[in-house]
Scaffold this motif. Structure first.
Motif, mmCIF file in Angstrom:
data_model
loop_
_atom_site.group_PDB
_atom_site.id
_atom_site.type_symbol
_atom_site.label_atom_id
_atom_site.label_comp_id
_atom_site.label_asym_id
_atom_site.label_seq_id
_atom_site.Cartn_x
_atom_site.Cartn_y
_atom_site.Cartn_z
ATOM 1 N N LEU A 102 20.645 -14.547 -19.436
ATOM 2 C CA LEU A 102 20.475 -13.226 -19.854
ATOM 3 C C LEU A 102 18.884 -13.467 -20.630
ATOM 4 N N PRO A 103 18.322 -12.170 -20.781
ATOM 5 C CA PRO A 103 17.210 -12.248 -21.588
ATOM 6 C C PRO A 103 17.392 -12.765 -23.102
ATOM 7 N N VAL A 104 16.287 -13.534 -23.467
ATOM 8 C CA VAL A 104 16.220 -14.116 -24.673
ATOM 9 C C VAL A 104 16.515 -13.034 -26.026
ATOM 10 N N ILE A 105 17.116 -13.522 -26.973
ATOM 11 C CA ILE A 105 17.288 -12.571 -28.154
ATOM 12 C C ILE A 105 16.533 -13.499 -29.376
ATOM 13 N N PRO A 106 15.470 -12.978 -29.367
ATOM 14 C CA PRO A 106 14.544 -13.609 -30.776
ATOM 15 C C PRO A 106 14.903 -13.955 -31.983
ATOM 16 N N ILE A 155 14.756 -20.004 -19.549
ATOM 17 C CA ILE A 155 15.250 -20.575 -20.604
ATOM 18 C C ILE A 155 14.231 -21.278 -21.474
ATOM 19 N N PRO A 156 13.803 -20.997 -22.486
ATOM 20 C CA PRO A 156 12.712 -21.686 -23.347
ATOM 21 C C PRO A 156 12.938 -23.091 -23.461
ATOM 22 N N GLU A 157 11.734 -23.903 -23.605
ATOM 23 C CA GLU A 157 11.872 -25.150 -23.793
ATOM 24 C C GLU A 157 12.329 -25.617 -25.100
ATOM 25 N N GLY A 158 12.919 -26.985 -25.418
ATOM 26 C CA GLY A 158 13.204 -27.225 -26.762
ATOM 27 C C GLY A 158 14.259 -26.645 -27.426
ATOM 28 N N ALA A 159 14.545 -26.639 -28.639
ATOM 29 C CA ALA A 159 15.671 -26.342 -29.467
ATOM 30 C C ALA A 159 16.073 -24.763 -29.115
ATOM 31 N N ILE A 160 17.204 -24.398 -28.834
ATOM 32 C CA ILE A 160 17.585 -23.048 -28.461
ATOM 33 C C ILE A 160 18.967 -23.092 -28.860
#
Length: 243
Positions: free
Chosen positions: A205-209, A66-71
């Motif tokens: 699941l893997p992040v979608i950029p 999970i990326p940090e910040g806004a998602i």
């Protein structure tokens, strides 16, 4: 036995919620962060009740991605459970939900205070504009925007159409999208009183950029969520059949 356990949990949940809703009234005039913290405490009690009275636990997989910040978090929706669990998974979630929920006494007040993005689903294009505006405000505060692309709870193994709102969010916010798969409906069915013991799995699941075209994004999102959710549902049913 499941009926007795579910009834005990229902009584416990109502009692716990009424007690804390009353004690939390001063939070309605306090800073929003206090309500977020208080909600986590209430949810801790709910999770204890599920574990002790139902025998229902949960597992989070893939949290390290999970990326940090806004998602943007786009999740399968099978049960009430994930709306609870996501407040434990994400530090400051902003749920996109129907405005009618805010009309529920106490519960709706605290939802509003926690900073949800409430939309009038009957308003068509205006609702989508409200959603984008609310998401933009949440993103500036580095919050996690939670959306259920199907718009409602679907029974395990059922796939509903993915609505355009998630694509509009993706195109307007320039944020990574975190897809979520789960199998909660096997144990806590939509609209069901009975709850089953076992282990709910929520899988990140893997992040979608950002940057994909709309068609590619929607196809990739749906494929990832549905494939993984079907796998998790099969895993849960296999575990139940072995008992």
């Amino acid at each position: 036995m499941s009926v007795v356990r579910s009834a005990l949990f229902f009584v416990y949940l109502c009692s716990w919620t009424v007690l804390l809703s009353t004690l939390y009234i001063p939070l309605l005039v306090m800073p929003r962060h206090w309500t977020v913290v208080a909600a986590r405490f209430w949810l801790s009690g709910v999770m204890v009740g599920l574990r002790v009275l139902i025998g229902l636990t949960w597992e989070l997989r893939g949290a390290e991605t999970i990326p940090e910040g806004a998602i943007i978090v786009a999740s399968k929706h099978q049960s009430t459970f994930e709306t609870f669990a996501f407040r434990r998974v994400f530090p400051d979630p902003a749920f996109i939900l129907k405005k009618e929920l805010l009309w529920i006494p106490f519960f709706g007040w605290y939802l509003f205070k926690s900073g949800v993005i409430a939309i009038d689903r009957s308003a068509g294009t205006r609702a989508l504009k409200e959603m984008v505006k609310g998401a933009s405000v949440a993103a500036t505060k580095r919050r996690q925007i939670i959306i259920f692309p199907e718009g409602t709870r679907a029974a395990p193994g059922t796939k509903l159409p993915y609505h355009s709102g998630v694509a509009m969010l993706y195109g307007s916010q320039n944020l990574p999208v975190v897809p979520i798969a789960l199998n909660s409906g096997v144990f806590w069915p939509r609209g069901g009183f009975l709850k089953r013991p076992g282990k709910i799995v929520i899988e990140v699941l893997p992040v979608i950029p950002p940057g994909l075209d709309r068609k590619t994004f929607m196809a990739e999102l749906e494929n990832r969520i549905e494939t993984a959710s079907d796998r998790l549902v099969a895993e849960a049913r296999h575990a139940l059949n072995e008992k």
